[in-house]
Enzyme design. Structure first.
Site, mmCIF file in Angstrom:
data_model
loop_
_atom_site.group_PDB
_atom_site.id
_atom_site.type_symbol
_atom_site.label_atom_id
_atom_site.label_comp_id
_atom_site.label_asym_id
_atom_site.label_seq_id
_atom_site.Cartn_x
_atom_site.Cartn_y
_atom_site.Cartn_z
ATOM 1 N N HIS A 1 -2.667 10.969 1.098
ATOM 2 C CA HIS A 1 -2.109 10.756 2.438
ATOM 3 C C HIS A 1 -1.451 12.069 2.879
ATOM 4 O O HIS A 1 -0.241 12.169 2.997
ATOM 5 C CB HIS A 1 -1.115 9.583 2.420
ATOM 6 C CG HIS A 1 -0.794 9.011 3.768
ATOM 7 N ND1 HIS A 1 -0.902 7.659 4.066
ATOM 8 C CD2 HIS A 1 -0.352 9.579 4.908
ATOM 9 C CE1 HIS A 1 -0.533 7.444 5.321
ATOM 10 N NE2 HIS A 1 -0.183 8.595 5.859
ATOM 11 N N ARG B 1 0.848 -1.187 0.000
ATOM 12 C CA ARG B 1 0.000 0.000 0.000
ATOM 13 C C ARG B 1 0.886 1.240 0.000
ATOM 14 O O ARG B 1 1.742 1.389 0.875
ATOM 15 C CB ARG B 1 -0.900 -0.003 1.239
ATOM 16 C CG ARG B 1 -1.634 1.305 1.449
ATOM 17 C CD ARG B 1 -2.584 1.283 2.665
ATOM 18 N NE ARG B 1 -3.211 2.584 2.798
ATOM 19 C CZ ARG B 1 -3.033 3.387 3.853
ATOM 20 N NH1 ARG B 1 -2.305 3.034 4.891
ATOM 21 N NH2 ARG B 1 -3.614 4.574 3.875
ATOM 22 N N ASN C 1 -6.858 1.909 10.011
ATOM 23 C CA ASN C 1 -5.510 2.074 10.557
ATOM 24 C C ASN C 1 -5.618 1.948 12.057
ATOM 25 O O ASN C 1 -6.352 2.711 12.702
ATOM 26 C CB ASN C 1 -4.919 3.445 10.198
ATOM 27 C CG ASN C 1 -4.459 3.506 8.756
ATOM 28 O OD1 ASN C 1 -4.542 2.515 8.033
ATOM 29 N ND2 ASN C 1 -3.973 4.660 8.352
ATOM 30 N N GLU D 1 -2.988 -0.134 8.171
ATOM 31 C CA GLU D 1 -1.765 0.215 8.893
ATOM 32 C C GLU D 1 -1.833 -0.361 10.295
ATOM 33 O O GLU D 1 -2.903 -0.360 10.916
ATOM 34 C CB GLU D 1 -1.591 1.741 9.065
ATOM 35 C CG GLU D 1 -1.127 2.468 7.841
ATOM 36 C CD GLU D 1 -0.978 3.972 8.066
ATOM 37 O OE1 GLU D 1 -0.676 4.398 9.205
ATOM 38 O OE2 GLU D 1 -1.172 4.707 7.094
ATOM 39 N N GLU E 1 -7.009 8.431 6.738
ATOM 40 C CA GLU E 1 -7.236 9.024 8.053
ATOM 41 C C GLU E 1 -7.836 10.426 8.042
ATOM 42 O O GLU E 1 -7.168 11.420 8.352
ATOM 43 C CB GLU E 1 -5.937 9.033 8.862
ATOM 44 C CG GLU E 1 -5.404 7.645 9.133
ATOM 45 C CD GLU E 1 -4.220 7.644 10.100
ATOM 46 O OE1 GLU E 1 -3.669 8.727 10.367
ATOM 47 O OE2 GLU E 1 -3.870 6.570 10.593
ATOM 48 N N TYR F 1 -3.498 1.298 15.754
ATOM 49 C CA TYR F 1 -2.200 1.223 16.433
ATOM 50 C C TYR F 1 -2.324 0.882 17.913
ATOM 51 O O TYR F 1 -1.458 0.223 18.465
ATOM 52 C CB TYR F 1 -1.451 2.563 16.314
ATOM 53 C CG TYR F 1 -0.887 2.803 14.932
ATOM 54 C CD1 TYR F 1 -1.676 3.333 13.911
ATOM 55 C CD2 TYR F 1 0.434 2.475 14.636
ATOM 56 C CE1 TYR F 1 -1.163 3.550 12.643
ATOM 57 C CE2 TYR F 1 0.958 2.686 13.363
ATOM 58 C CZ TYR F 1 0.151 3.220 12.372
ATOM 59 O OH TYR F 1 0.664 3.416 11.111
HETATM 60 C C1 GBH Z 1 -0.442 6.942 11.011
HETATM 61 O O1 GBH Z 1 -1.369 7.642 11.773
HETATM 62 C C2 GBH Z 1 -0.188 7.655 9.722
HETATM 63 O O2 GBH Z 1 -1.117 7.269 8.729
HETATM 64 C C3 GBH Z 1 1.209 7.456 9.207
HETATM 65 O O3 GBH Z 1 1.468 8.352 8.175
HETATM 66 C C4 GBH Z 1 2.185 7.613 10.347
HETATM 67 O O4 GBH Z 1 3.524 7.521 9.934
HETATM 68 C C5 GBH Z 1 1.892 6.546 11.365
HETATM 69 O O5 GBH Z 1 0.628 6.783 11.858
HETATM 70 C C6 GBH Z 1 2.811 6.557 12.566
HETATM 71 O O6 GBH Z 1 2.657 7.724 13.300
HETATM 72 O O7 GBH Z 1 -0.100 12.933 19.954
HETATM 73 O O8 GBH Z 1 -0.853 15.015 19.013
HETATM 74 O O9 GBH Z 1 1.402 14.257 18.616
HETATM 75 C C7 GBH Z 1 -1.678 7.091 13.029
HETATM 76 C C8 GBH Z 1 -2.571 8.046 13.770
HETATM 77 C C9 GBH Z 1 -0.612 9.234 14.618
HETATM 78 C C10 GBH Z 1 -2.814 9.855 15.207
HETATM 79 C C11 GBH Z 1 -0.077 10.042 15.781
HETATM 80 C C12 GBH Z 1 -2.292 10.596 16.392
HETATM 81 C C13 GBH Z 1 -0.458 11.672 17.448
HETATM 82 C C14 GBH Z 1 -0.520 13.134 17.383
HETATM 83 N N1 GBH Z 1 -1.960 8.776 14.844
HETATM 84 N N2 GBH Z 1 -0.973 11.088 16.194
HETATM 85 S S1 GBH Z 1 0.013 13.906 18.857
#
Ligand code: GBH
Length: 491
Positions: free
Chosen positions: A129, A84, A316, A386, A174, A318
């Site tokens: 993205h 992807r 996605n 993801e 997202e 995590y």
């Molecule tokens: C993904 O988002 C993204 O799609 C990808 O591009 C990215 O590299 C990957 O995560 C890893 O980060 O706490 O205010 O600093 C995951 C979604 C990413 C959403 C981190 C919240 C924290 C922002 N999350 N984000 S903050």
């Protein structure tokens, strides 16, 4: 170990797609080569460089624009079924508008796709993205309702050029991160901090843009190309801190604000924005002296256009959080989406921590999130688009915790399959280390490390790369497997 031999081996289905995911701005580099136009990340990092933790940018990143053959070689080393990746809108349409197509941009993605197909790797394209053409941002970006037409025109160019070979399209990656982080606060470009209405305006315009692109595919291309078009939404798990009615309601409101805002209009049987959240925003807006709710309404026509406009639900995922109606509350800007939700977020101290402040290993969170979506949206086709873990740069190739994370996550995927969720694939984030947005190069997500000091951007497999490969090649999780050496081969 005794337990693993006694335990019944559960297998992933043969047609389950295992892959990895990346995004254009995070890996490509070549920010101004061969006719590419400027995007909002180019603009922000060049004009406001200190917003990035290490004052870096994606000008070169992993230089995948020049290293794409090596990237495909890595996919072959990992034995991936699928890959992807996202397209840079301004590499294809330098101003964002479809009147002027950049042939070099089309050629780059054609080469990339053809290289994957040579080795039977299924390409999965994300159209957006986060790297909006800067010219479109200057016109308001996702705050301008015309974004849906500009996006649909761009989508048509994409389907026309690549749809003969690519059968999986994802419109947006997202929406929450685009709309809340980019418009409602300052943690993503264009750092608008339009706390009161920015997120909500963007949410409405984005789901309409998604739907228009979906119908471009459905009406103009599906019959001849026979693929699928969906959307990817970030769905972390938000469970109640206690089982009190207050905490359960707080968790529900949080889920509606985090992903329901985007999922409900597309996937629910009623259509439109989530009910409890809409009511909360409308009450707060009235108290705050607004003439109308800060959450815009859909016309009946818009609602019908958006509802059911997706062939699959990309997730996605995590991590997870516990939501409390009373505890761990912080003072949020008033008015804002977090203030509209008005709940506290708790992360138990025993959940293992990654290099990213927001990311812990939250037990069973994949199972909780996916079974919830299955019930709520009548079990559509899902892909996990993801899932991944960060280590600090100094950890190097030794990433035992990433291996543990993937094994734990994939056990939860097996539980999810056992629970009858219509889940068809899993993409690990990420193939290689990349530009981690506001965190620059201070957090690493790659199965392969990238040497960012080296002009060749040499890629080297981490221990987790061998573990992931072992799982997907054997279709089961062997918790005792250890790589014999750190040399990768193509099987
Ligand atoms: C993904 O988002 C993204 O799609 C990808 O591009 C990215 O590299 C990957 O995560 C890893 O980060 O706490 O205010 O600093 C995951 C979604 C990413 C959403 C981190 C919240 C924290 C922002 N999350 N984000 S903050």
């Amino acid at each position: 170990c005794q337990a693993s031999t006694v335990r019944q081996q559960r297998k992933f289905p043969d047609d389950f797609l295992f892959g990895t995911a990346t995004a254009s701005y995070q890996i490509e580099g070549a920010w101004n080569e061969d006719g590419k136009g400027e995007n909002i990340w180019d603009y922000m990092t060049h004009n406001n460089p200190t917003v990035i933790k290490d004052v870096s940018n994606g000008d070169i990143a992993a230089d995948s624009y020049h290293n794409y053959k090596r990237d495909v070689e890595i996919m072959r080393e990992l034995s991936l079924d699928a890959y992807r990746f996202s397209l840079s809108w301004s590499r294809i349409l330098p101003t964002g508008m479809a009147n002027e197509v950049n042939p070099a941009g089309i050629e780059f993605y054609n080469n990339y796709i053809n290289e994957m197909l040579k080795y039977n790797i299924t390409p999965m394209i994300t159209l957006y993205h986060w790297d909006l053409p800067q010219k479109l941002q200057e016109l308001g970006g996702f705050a301008n309702p015309y974004i849906s037409d500009w996006f649909a025109d761009y989508a048509r160019v994409v389907f026309e050029n690549f749809g003969d070979r690519v059968k999986h399209f994802i419109t947006f990656n997202e929406p929450r991160e685009i709309c809340f982080e980019g418009y409602g606060t300052t943690t993503k470009a264009p750092i608008l901090n339009a706390t009161a209405v920015g997120t909500y305006l963007c949410a409405k315009h984005l789901v309409i843009a998604h739907a228009k692109a979906y119908y471009v595919y459905d009406k103009e291309f599906r019959a001849s190309q026979g693929g699928q078009c969906g959307i990817t939404i970030s769905v972390n798990w938000f469970g109640p801190h206690t089982d009190s009615a207050e905490d359960q309601f707080a968790a529900e409101l949080k889920r509606q604000a985090e992903w329901g805002l985007y999922a409900e209009p597309i996937f629910s049987s009623e259509g439109g924005f989530p009910k409890e959240l809409s009511q909360r925003i409308s009450e707060k807006s009235a108290q705050q002296g607004y003439a109308k709710s800060r959450l815009p309404e859909f016309t009946a026509e818009e609602k019908a256009l958006v509802q059911g406009s997706s062939d699959f639900f990309g997730v996605n995922h995590y991590t997870g959080y516990l939501i409390s109606a009373t505890q761990a509350k912080v003072q949020n800007p008033v008015p804002s989406l977090p203030d509209d939700v008005d709940a506290g977020t708790i992360v138990p101290a025993e959940w293992p921590k990654s290099a990213s402040a927001w990311l812990t290993l939250s037990p069973n969170s994949i199972l909780y999130a996916l079974t919830h979506l299955k019930e709520r949206y009548n079990n559509p086709i899902f892909y996990i688009t993801e899932n991944g873990w960060s280590t600090p740069p100094e950890a190097g190739l030794n990433d035992d915790m990433r291996g543990t994370y993937y094994r734990t996550a994939l056990e939860s995927v097996l539980d999810t399959l056992d629970a009858g969720v219509n889940l068809k694939g899993y993409m690990a984030w990420s193939l290689v280390d990349n530009f981690e947005w506001m965190e620059g190069y201070t957090e690493r997500f790659g199965l392969y490390s990238v040497d960012f000091e080296d002009p060749a951007r040499t890629r080297t497999p981490r221990k987790s790369a061998f573990i992931y490969k072992h799982i997907l090649s054997n279709r089961f999780i062997d918790h005792t497997y250890e790589p014999e050496s750190m040399t990768m081969t193509i099987d």
